[in-house]
Design an enzyme around this catalytic site. Structure first.
Site, PDB file in Angstrom:
ATOM      1  N   SER B 107       0.821  -1.209   0.000  1.00  0.00           N
ATOM      2  CA  SER B 107       0.000   0.000   0.000  1.00  0.00           C
ATOM      3  C   SER B 107       0.856   1.260   0.000  1.00  0.00           C
ATOM      4  CB  SER B 107      -0.894  -0.012   1.239  1.00  0.00           C
ATOM      5  OG  SER B 107      -0.094  -0.192   2.401  1.00  0.00           O
ATOM      6  N   CYS B 108       2.087   1.187  -0.522  1.00  0.00           N
ATOM      7  CA  CYS B 108       2.960   2.365  -0.541  1.00  0.00           C
ATOM      8  C   CYS B 108       2.263   3.514  -1.265  1.00  0.00           C
ATOM      9  CB  CYS B 108       4.287   2.032  -1.214  1.00  0.00           C
ATOM     10  SG  CYS B 108       5.320   0.985  -0.166  1.00  0.00           S
TER      11      CYS B 108
END
Lengths: 105, 206
Positions: B107-108
């Site tokens: 989920s960067c």
């Protein structure tokens, strides 16, 4: 590490779950898991270790859990590995809370 | 570790409460600090920050040049550098190229610039499909990218985060930077939407 998190290109994951006017957190526990993780990865272990911890979740669990359930898994794992909070302490505290609740009922 | 899946919400909530009470008791975290973290991500950082960067790039060609050449440096000029956004690359949408950002591994996302990512961005569906069928994914957002337009997908990682510089819409000529910023949406800065012209934006509200 070739784990379940390496999702790029995987087939059959279905439609994109688009939610209009989505809140930042969907419940208080999500917010708390985020905040406790943030507070500990700033002070006790680096954020990369948190990410790696969630990647160590068994594949079946990884693929059937929600985003913040994976964060919770990583948090518990790292608290134990860094000798901050043991799994036994967590289970004991849950039991205490459950008992206190049943007394109120 | 105990199993976490398919648990009722109340069970998870209780578990989180137990961990919180232990962390507070041991002096590892304090409640006020937790509340401050939640408040920051619920109310202080969010897409309005990214929107200011985009609007500035639309009105200031020199800033735009710096932003595309060195996203990290240009964003830090505005004082918006922060946790999870230390290294930024800004990619420009044009009539020829449409950019889309994903993090296939997790989920960067540039937290300091867009806040926390929406659920769809973190979903298995988006993470898996954005890199093999981006046009179909974009259709689900109601965005049809013509065949002659190239779609570029950027996979974020722990050290490098992306921001899409969307096309400035027609119909906002002469608008101030501040007013332009109100047109810029989160999804447009991920590449999952275009910035709508003001008239269309108004009619969406109406």
């Amino acid at each position: 590490m070739n784990g379940p998190h390496d999702l790029g290109g995987m087939h059959s994951m279905g439609p994109i779950p688009i939610e209009e006017n989505e809140p930042v957190f969907h419940s208080e526990w999500e917010a708390k898991v985020f905040a406790m993780s943030f507070a500990t990865f700033v002070n006790y272990f680096p954020v990369d270790e948190t990410r790696h911890a969630s990647e160590r979740m068994p594949p079946g669990e990884y693929l059937s859990s929600s985003y913040y359930e994976r964060w919770l898994y990583a948090l518990e794992l790292l608290l134990a590995e860094h000798n901050l909070v043991t799994p036994d302490e967590i289970e004991a505290r849950i039991a205490e809370f459950t008992q206190a609740d049943s007394l109120i009922d | 570790m105990p199993s976490h899946h398919h648990r009722p919400e109340s069970e998870v909530a209780l578990r989180v409460k137990a961990i919180e009470s232990l962390l507070v008791e041991k002096g590892i975290v304090d409640l006020a600090a937790l509340d401050a973290i939640i408040d920051t991500y619920e109310h202080k950082v969010g897409p309005h920050i990214g929107a200011q960067i985009v609007a500035k790039a639309w009105v200031d060609p020199e800033f735009k040049k710096r932003l595309l050449a060195d996203g990290t440096g240009a964003i830090s000029e505005l004082g918006f550098t922060g946790f999870s956004s230390e290294h930024m690359v800004v990619v420009e949408n044009t009539p020829e190229v449409h950019n889309l950002i994903v993090c296939t591994l997790c989920s960067c996302y540039p937290w300091a610039i867009l806040g926390l990512p929406p659920t769809w961005y973190k979903s298995f569906a988006y993470r898996s499909r954005a890199v093999i069928e981006p046009r179909k994914v974009l259709q689900e957002f109601g965005l049809e990218i013509p065949e002659q337009v190239e779609v570029r997908v950027w996979d974020s990682n722990a050290d490098l985060r992306y921001l899409v510089l969307p096309e400035r819409p027609d119909g906002a000529e002469g608008w101030s930077e501040e007013d332009l910023a109100t047109l810029v949406t989160r999804n447009a800065m991920i590449g999952a939407a275009k910035v709508q012209p003001p008239a269309a934006a108004d009619s969406l509200v109406a």
